[in-house]
Write a protein that holds these residues in place. Sequence first.
Motif, mmCIF file in Angstrom:
data_model
loop_
_atom_site.group_PDB
_atom_site.id
_atom_site.type_symbol
_atom_site.label_atom_id
_atom_site.label_comp_id
_atom_site.label_asym_id
_atom_site.label_seq_id
_atom_site.Cartn_x
_atom_site.Cartn_y
_atom_site.Cartn_z
ATOM 1 N N GLY A 115 0.773 -1.240 0.000
ATOM 2 C CA GLY A 115 0.000 0.000 0.000
ATOM 3 C C GLY A 115 0.803 1.288 0.000
ATOM 4 N N ALA A 116 2.100 1.218 -0.321
ATOM 5 C CA ALA A 116 2.883 2.468 -0.386
ATOM 6 C C ALA A 116 2.428 3.314 -1.573
ATOM 7 C CB ALA A 116 4.371 2.153 -0.520
ATOM 8 N N ASP A 117 2.239 4.604 -1.353
ATOM 9 C CA ASP A 117 1.895 5.520 -2.444
ATOM 10 C C ASP A 117 3.143 6.247 -2.922
ATOM 11 O OD1 ASP A 117 -1.236 5.558 -2.505
ATOM 12 O OD2 ASP A 117 -0.670 5.531 -0.403
ATOM 13 N N ILE A 118 3.997 6.600 -1.953
ATOM 14 C CA ILE A 118 5.284 7.224 -2.261
ATOM 15 C C ILE A 118 6.336 6.308 -1.649
ATOM 16 C CG2 ILE A 118 6.747 9.264 -1.877
ATOM 17 C CD1 ILE A 118 3.829 10.528 -1.044
ATOM 18 N N LEU A 119 7.358 5.947 -2.425
ATOM 19 C CA LEU A 119 8.420 5.094 -1.874
ATOM 20 C C LEU A 119 9.749 5.836 -1.975
ATOM 21 C CD1 LEU A 119 8.673 2.271 -0.574
ATOM 22 C CD2 LEU A 119 9.468 1.430 -2.784
ATOM 23 N N THR A 120 10.359 6.065 -0.822
ATOM 24 C CA THR A 120 11.616 6.817 -0.759
ATOM 25 C C THR A 120 12.738 5.903 -0.305
ATOM 26 O OG1 THR A 120 10.474 8.902 -0.341
ATOM 27 C CG2 THR A 120 12.761 8.775 0.356
ATOM 28 N N VAL A 121 13.781 5.831 -1.125
ATOM 29 C CA VAL A 121 14.962 5.025 -0.790
ATOM 30 C C VAL A 121 16.113 5.971 -0.444
ATOM 31 C CG1 VAL A 121 14.308 3.092 -2.276
ATOM 32 C CG2 VAL A 121 15.691 4.955 -3.237
ATOM 33 N N HIS A 122 17.117 5.448 0.255
ATOM 34 C CA HIS A 122 18.267 6.280 0.584
ATOM 35 C C HIS A 122 19.301 6.244 -0.532
ATOM 36 C CE1 HIS A 122 18.457 8.333 4.500
ATOM 37 N NE2 HIS A 122 17.359 7.635 4.704
ATOM 38 N N PHE A 123 19.803 7.414 -0.892
ATOM 39 C CA PHE A 123 20.905 7.531 -1.848
ATOM 40 C C PHE A 123 22.065 6.633 -1.418
ATOM 41 C CE2 PHE A 123 25.058 9.485 -2.597
ATOM 42 C CZ PHE A 123 25.065 9.547 -3.981
ATOM 43 N N GLU A 124 22.341 6.619 -0.103
ATOM 44 C CA GLU A 124 23.515 5.904 0.416
ATOM 45 C C GLU A 124 23.333 4.387 0.368
ATOM 46 O OE1 GLU A 124 21.686 8.116 2.131
ATOM 47 O OE2 GLU A 124 22.931 9.922 2.241
ATOM 48 N N ALA A 125 22.098 3.920 0.108
ATOM 49 C CA ALA A 125 21.838 2.472 0.122
ATOM 50 C C ALA A 125 21.663 1.896 -1.280
ATOM 51 C CB ALA A 125 20.571 2.189 0.944
ATOM 52 N N CYS A 126 21.814 2.750 -2.314
ATOM 53 C CA CYS A 126 21.525 2.303 -3.685
ATOM 54 C C CYS A 126 22.742 2.452 -4.591
ATOM 55 C CB CYS A 126 20.378 3.120 -4.270
ATOM 56 S SG CYS A 126 18.836 2.914 -3.394
ATOM 57 N N THR A 127 23.220 1.343 -5.107
ATOM 58 C CA THR A 127 24.356 1.391 -6.036
ATOM 59 C C THR A 127 23.892 1.853 -7.416
ATOM 60 O OG1 THR A 127 25.262 -0.476 -4.846
ATOM 61 C CG2 THR A 127 26.291 0.048 -6.940
ATOM 62 N N ARG A 165 8.767 3.643 -10.013
ATOM 63 C CA ARG A 165 7.711 4.237 -10.863
ATOM 64 C C ARG A 165 6.978 3.155 -11.649
ATOM 65 N NH1 ARG A 165 9.581 10.072 -13.099
ATOM 66 N NH2 ARG A 165 8.439 11.112 -11.453
ATOM 67 N N GLU A 166 7.712 2.172 -12.140
ATOM 68 C CA GLU A 166 7.052 1.090 -12.887
ATOM 69 C C GLU A 166 6.093 0.305 -12.005
ATOM 70 O OE1 GLU A 166 10.160 -1.077 -14.907
ATOM 71 O OE2 GLU A 166 10.580 0.730 -16.104
ATOM 72 N N ALA A 167 6.378 0.281 -10.698
ATOM 73 C CA ALA A 167 5.490 -0.423 -9.763
ATOM 74 C C ALA A 167 4.296 0.459 -9.370
ATOM 75 C CB ALA A 167 6.267 -0.852 -8.532
ATOM 76 N N GLY A 168 4.184 1.649 -9.977
ATOM 77 C CA GLY A 168 3.003 2.494 -9.792
ATOM 78 C C GLY A 168 3.063 3.461 -8.616
ATOM 79 N N MET A 169 4.255 3.658 -8.054
ATOM 80 C CA MET A 169 4.380 4.567 -6.902
ATOM 81 C C MET A 169 5.129 5.835 -7.309
ATOM 82 S SD MET A 169 5.428 1.711 -4.040
ATOM 83 C CE MET A 169 6.607 0.894 -5.139
ATOM 84 N N LYS A 170 4.985 6.876 -6.480
ATOM 85 C CA LYS A 170 5.822 8.058 -6.652
ATOM 86 C C LYS A 170 7.200 7.721 -6.088
ATOM 87 C CE LYS A 170 2.690 11.782 -7.143
ATOM 88 N NZ LYS A 170 1.375 12.082 -6.613
ATOM 89 N N ALA A 171 8.244 8.297 -6.694
ATOM 90 C CA ALA A 171 9.610 7.933 -6.300
ATOM 91 C C ALA A 171 10.299 9.068 -5.549
ATOM 92 C CB ALA A 171 10.423 7.569 -7.540
ATOM 93 N N GLY A 172 10.891 8.713 -4.393
ATOM 94 C CA GLY A 172 11.651 9.677 -3.612
ATOM 95 C C GLY A 172 13.040 9.156 -3.305
ATOM 96 N N VAL A 173 13.976 10.086 -3.108
ATOM 97 C CA VAL A 173 15.318 9.718 -2.638
ATOM 98 C C VAL A 173 15.632 10.539 -1.392
ATOM 99 C CG1 VAL A 173 17.793 9.725 -3.143
ATOM 100 C CG2 VAL A 173 16.180 8.991 -4.890
ATOM 101 N N ALA A 174 16.106 9.848 -0.353
ATOM 102 C CA ALA A 174 16.497 10.504 0.901
ATOM 103 C C ALA A 174 18.012 10.647 0.939
ATOM 104 C CB ALA A 174 16.029 9.682 2.092
#
Length: 218
Positions: A83-95, A105-114
Amino acid sequence: MSLIISPSVLSCDFANVQRDVEMINNSDADWFHIDIMDGVFVPNISFGFPVMKAIKRHAKKPLDVHLMIDNPDQYIEDFASAGADILTVHFEACTHLHRTINAIREAGMKAGVAINPHTSVTVLEEVLDSLDLVLIMSVNPGFGGQKFIESSIGKVAKLREMKTNLNPDLIIEVDGGVNLETGNRLVEAGASALVAGSFVFKSEEPINTIKALKGLQS
Ligand code: DX5
Ligand code: ZN
Protein backbone atom coordinates in the motif's frame (compact mmCIF):
# COMPACT_ATOMS: atom_id res chain seq x y z
CA MET A 1 0.59 24.16 -3.46
CA SER A 2 0.03 24.22 0.28
CA LEU A 3 2.56 22.81 2.72
CA ILE A 4 2.36 19.00 3.10
CA ILE A 5 2.40 17.62 6.64
CA SER A 6 3.40 13.98 7.10
CA PRO A 7 3.19 12.81 10.75
CA SER A 8 5.63 9.99 11.48
CA VAL A 9 3.79 6.93 12.79
CA LEU A 10 7.07 5.78 14.39
CA SER A 11 6.20 7.97 17.39
CA CYS A 12 2.61 6.71 17.76
CA ASP A 13 1.37 4.39 20.51
CA PHE A 14 1.73 0.94 18.92
CA ALA A 15 -0.75 -0.51 21.40
CA ASN A 16 -3.28 1.90 19.89
CA VAL A 17 -2.27 2.10 16.24
CA GLN A 18 -5.82 2.25 14.92
CA ARG A 19 -6.72 5.10 17.29
CA ASP A 20 -3.65 7.10 16.20
CA VAL A 21 -4.31 6.41 12.51
CA GLU A 22 -7.85 7.73 12.95
CA MET A 23 -6.45 10.83 14.65
CA ILE A 24 -4.33 11.50 11.54
CA ASN A 25 -7.34 10.78 9.29
CA ASN A 26 -9.31 13.43 11.19
CA SER A 27 -6.50 16.00 11.21
CA ASP A 28 -5.14 18.49 8.66
CA ALA A 29 -2.28 16.08 7.88
CA ASP A 30 -1.76 15.16 4.24
CA TRP A 31 0.18 11.89 4.41
CA PHE A 32 1.22 9.11 6.81
CA HIS A 33 5.02 8.91 7.16
CA ILE A 34 6.02 5.26 7.54
CA ASP A 35 9.61 4.59 8.72
CA ILE A 36 10.98 1.17 7.80
CA MET A 37 14.34 0.30 9.45
CA ASP A 38 16.28 -2.91 8.93
CA GLY A 39 18.89 -2.82 11.71
CA VAL A 40 21.64 -2.79 9.03
CA PHE A 41 21.41 0.51 7.19
CA VAL A 42 20.47 2.16 10.49
CA PRO A 43 21.16 0.99 14.07
CA ASN A 44 17.50 0.31 14.83
CA ILE A 45 14.64 -1.94 13.73
CA SER A 46 11.15 -0.46 13.42
CA PHE A 47 8.39 -2.57 11.88
CA GLY A 48 7.60 -4.41 8.67
CA PHE A 49 4.80 -5.46 6.32
CA PRO A 50 2.18 -6.74 8.82
CA VAL A 51 2.15 -3.42 10.69
CA MET A 52 2.26 -1.37 7.50
CA LYS A 53 -0.66 -3.31 6.00
CA ALA A 54 -2.65 -2.80 9.21
CA ILE A 55 -2.04 0.95 8.97
CA LYS A 56 -3.07 0.90 5.29
CA ARG A 57 -6.39 -0.78 6.15
CA HIS A 58 -7.44 2.25 8.23
CA ALA A 59 -5.52 5.12 6.58
CA LYS A 60 -7.56 7.49 4.42
CA LYS A 61 -4.50 9.42 3.19
CA PRO A 62 -1.44 8.39 1.14
CA LEU A 63 1.36 6.36 2.74
CA ASP A 64 4.70 8.16 2.46
CA VAL A 65 7.12 5.29 3.02
CA HIS A 66 10.73 6.04 4.05
CA LEU A 67 12.97 2.99 3.60
CA MET A 68 16.02 2.97 5.83
CA ILE A 69 17.15 -0.40 4.50
CA ASP A 70 20.05 -1.78 2.49
CA ASN A 71 19.30 -3.19 -0.98
CA PRO A 72 15.75 -1.85 -1.24
CA ASP A 73 15.40 -3.11 -4.86
CA GLN A 74 14.33 -6.59 -3.83
CA TYR A 75 11.32 -5.25 -1.88
CA ILE A 76 9.88 -2.66 -4.28
CA GLU A 77 6.97 -4.84 -5.44
CA ASP A 78 6.23 -5.88 -1.86
CA PHE A 79 5.94 -2.26 -0.75
CA ALA A 80 3.61 -1.50 -3.65
CA SER A 81 1.41 -4.46 -2.60
CA ALA A 82 1.50 -3.35 1.04
CA GLY A 83 0.00 0.00 0.00
CA ALA A 84 2.88 2.47 -0.39
CA ASP A 85 1.90 5.52 -2.44
CA ILE A 86 5.28 7.22 -2.26
CA LEU A 87 8.42 5.09 -1.87
CA THR A 88 11.62 6.82 -0.76
CA VAL A 89 14.96 5.03 -0.79
CA HIS A 90 18.27 6.28 0.58
CA PHE A 91 20.91 7.53 -1.85
CA GLU A 92 23.51 5.90 0.42
CA ALA A 93 21.84 2.47 0.12
CA CYS A 94 21.53 2.30 -3.69
CA THR A 95 24.36 1.39 -6.04
CA HIS A 96 22.17 1.73 -9.14
CA LEU A 97 19.93 4.57 -8.07
CA HIS A 98 18.63 5.36 -11.56
CA ARG A 99 17.44 1.77 -11.98
CA THR A 100 15.82 1.79 -8.53
CA ILE A 101 13.90 5.01 -9.27
CA ASN A 102 12.58 3.55 -12.53
CA ALA A 103 11.52 0.34 -10.77
CA ILE A 104 9.57 2.33 -8.15
CA ARG A 105 7.71 4.24 -10.86
CA GLU A 106 7.05 1.09 -12.89
CA ALA A 107 5.49 -0.42 -9.76
CA GLY A 108 3.00 2.49 -9.79
CA MET A 109 4.38 4.57 -6.90
CA LYS A 110 5.82 8.06 -6.65
CA ALA A 111 9.61 7.93 -6.30
CA GLY A 112 11.65 9.68 -3.61
CA VAL A 113 15.32 9.72 -2.64
CA ALA A 114 16.50 10.50 0.90
CA ILE A 115 19.93 11.90 1.74
CA ASN A 116 21.74 11.65 5.06
CA PRO A 117 23.05 14.78 6.81
CA HIS A 118 26.57 14.27 5.39
CA THR A 119 25.40 13.89 1.77
CA SER A 120 25.30 16.94 -0.50
CA VAL A 121 22.15 17.66 -2.52
CA THR A 122 24.37 18.03 -5.60
CA VAL A 123 24.74 14.22 -5.90
CA LEU A 124 21.10 14.15 -7.08
CA GLU A 125 21.58 16.50 -10.02
CA GLU A 126 21.53 13.78 -12.70
CA VAL A 127 18.37 12.09 -11.41
CA LEU A 128 16.40 15.10 -10.20
CA ASP A 129 14.15 15.24 -13.26
CA SER A 130 12.97 11.67 -12.68
CA LEU A 131 12.08 12.18 -9.01
CA ASP A 132 8.81 13.20 -7.37
CA LEU A 133 10.41 13.95 -4.02
CA VAL A 134 13.73 14.47 -2.24
CA LEU A 135 13.82 13.79 1.49
CA ILE A 136 16.47 15.79 3.32
CA MET A 137 17.33 14.09 6.62
CA SER A 138 17.81 16.72 9.30
CA VAL A 139 18.93 14.09 11.85
CA ASN A 140 20.96 10.92 11.39
CA PRO A 141 18.27 8.36 10.54
CA GLY A 142 17.35 5.63 13.00
CA PHE A 143 15.47 7.24 15.86
CA GLY A 144 12.71 9.72 16.59
CA GLY A 145 13.21 12.59 19.02
CA GLN A 146 16.71 13.70 17.97
CA LYS A 147 18.07 17.24 17.73
CA PHE A 148 17.68 19.12 14.45
CA ILE A 149 20.92 19.55 12.47
CA GLU A 150 21.24 23.22 11.48
CA SER A 151 23.08 22.69 8.19
CA SER A 152 19.86 21.15 6.81
CA ILE A 153 18.46 24.65 6.21
CA GLY A 154 21.22 25.48 3.73
CA LYS A 155 20.67 22.16 1.96
CA VAL A 156 16.99 22.95 1.48
CA ALA A 157 17.84 26.36 0.02
CA LYS A 158 20.38 24.82 -2.36
CA LEU A 159 17.91 22.16 -3.51
CA ARG A 160 15.27 24.83 -4.10
CA GLU A 161 17.69 26.52 -6.51
CA MET A 162 18.42 23.24 -8.29
CA LYS A 163 14.76 22.38 -8.69
CA THR A 164 13.94 25.70 -10.41
CA ASN A 165 15.87 24.58 -13.49
CA LEU A 166 15.67 20.82 -13.28
CA ASN A 167 12.25 19.90 -11.84
CA PRO A 168 9.92 22.71 -10.69
CA ASP A 169 7.33 20.20 -9.41
CA LEU A 170 9.79 18.44 -7.08
CA ILE A 171 8.61 18.07 -3.48
CA ILE A 172 11.30 18.96 -0.93
CA GLU A 173 10.53 17.02 2.26
CA VAL A 174 12.46 17.35 5.52
CA ASP A 175 12.57 14.73 8.29
CA GLY A 176 14.00 14.92 11.82
CA GLY A 177 13.69 17.36 14.70
CA VAL A 178 10.85 19.28 13.05
CA ASN A 179 8.82 21.56 15.31
CA LEU A 180 7.18 24.95 14.76
CA GLU A 181 10.46 26.83 15.08
CA THR A 182 12.60 24.63 12.80
CA GLY A 183 9.59 24.05 10.53
CA ASN A 184 9.12 27.76 9.99
CA ARG A 185 12.74 28.22 8.93
CA LEU A 186 12.61 25.15 6.68
CA VAL A 187 9.52 26.44 4.88
CA GLU A 188 11.19 29.83 4.38
CA ALA A 189 14.19 28.05 2.86
CA GLY A 190 11.96 26.14 0.42
CA ALA A 191 10.63 22.97 2.09
CA SER A 192 7.28 21.84 0.68
CA ALA A 193 6.68 18.86 3.01
CA LEU A 194 7.48 18.39 6.71
CA VAL A 195 7.70 15.11 8.62
CA ALA A 196 7.08 15.33 12.36
CA GLY A 197 7.10 12.44 14.83
CA SER A 198 7.70 13.24 18.47
CA PHE A 199 6.58 16.86 18.12
CA VAL A 200 3.12 15.62 17.09
CA PHE A 201 2.69 12.50 19.21
CA LYS A 202 4.27 13.80 22.42
CA SER A 203 2.11 16.94 22.36
CA GLU A 204 -1.02 17.35 24.48
CA GLU A 205 -3.30 17.80 21.48
CA PRO A 206 -1.76 16.17 18.37
CA ILE A 207 -4.62 17.43 16.17
CA ASN A 208 -3.85 21.05 17.11
CA THR A 209 -0.12 20.49 16.67
CA ILE A 210 -0.71 19.21 13.14
CA LYS A 211 -2.94 22.21 12.43
CA ALA A 212 -0.22 24.58 13.65
CA LEU A 213 2.38 22.90 11.42
CA LYS A 214 -0.01 23.08 8.48
CA GLY A 215 -0.31 26.82 9.10
CA LEU A 216 3.40 27.45 8.46
CA GLN A 217 3.68 29.19 5.11
CA SER A 218 6.52 30.89 3.32
C1 DX5 B 1 14.17 9.06 11.82
C2 DX5 B 1 12.91 8.92 11.03
C3 DX5 B 1 11.95 10.00 11.29
C4 DX5 B 1 11.49 10.13 12.71
C5 DX5 B 1 11.33 11.61 12.98
O1 DX5 B 1 15.11 8.19 11.35
O2 DX5 B 1 13.16 8.88 9.66
O3 DX5 B 1 10.85 9.98 10.39
O4 DX5 B 1 10.28 9.47 12.99
O5 DX5 B 1 11.10 11.80 14.31
P1 DX5 B 1 11.18 13.23 14.99
O6 DX5 B 1 10.17 14.11 14.28
O7 DX5 B 1 10.80 12.93 16.40
O8 DX5 B 1 12.57 13.74 14.84
ZN1 ZN C 1 11.43 9.15 8.25
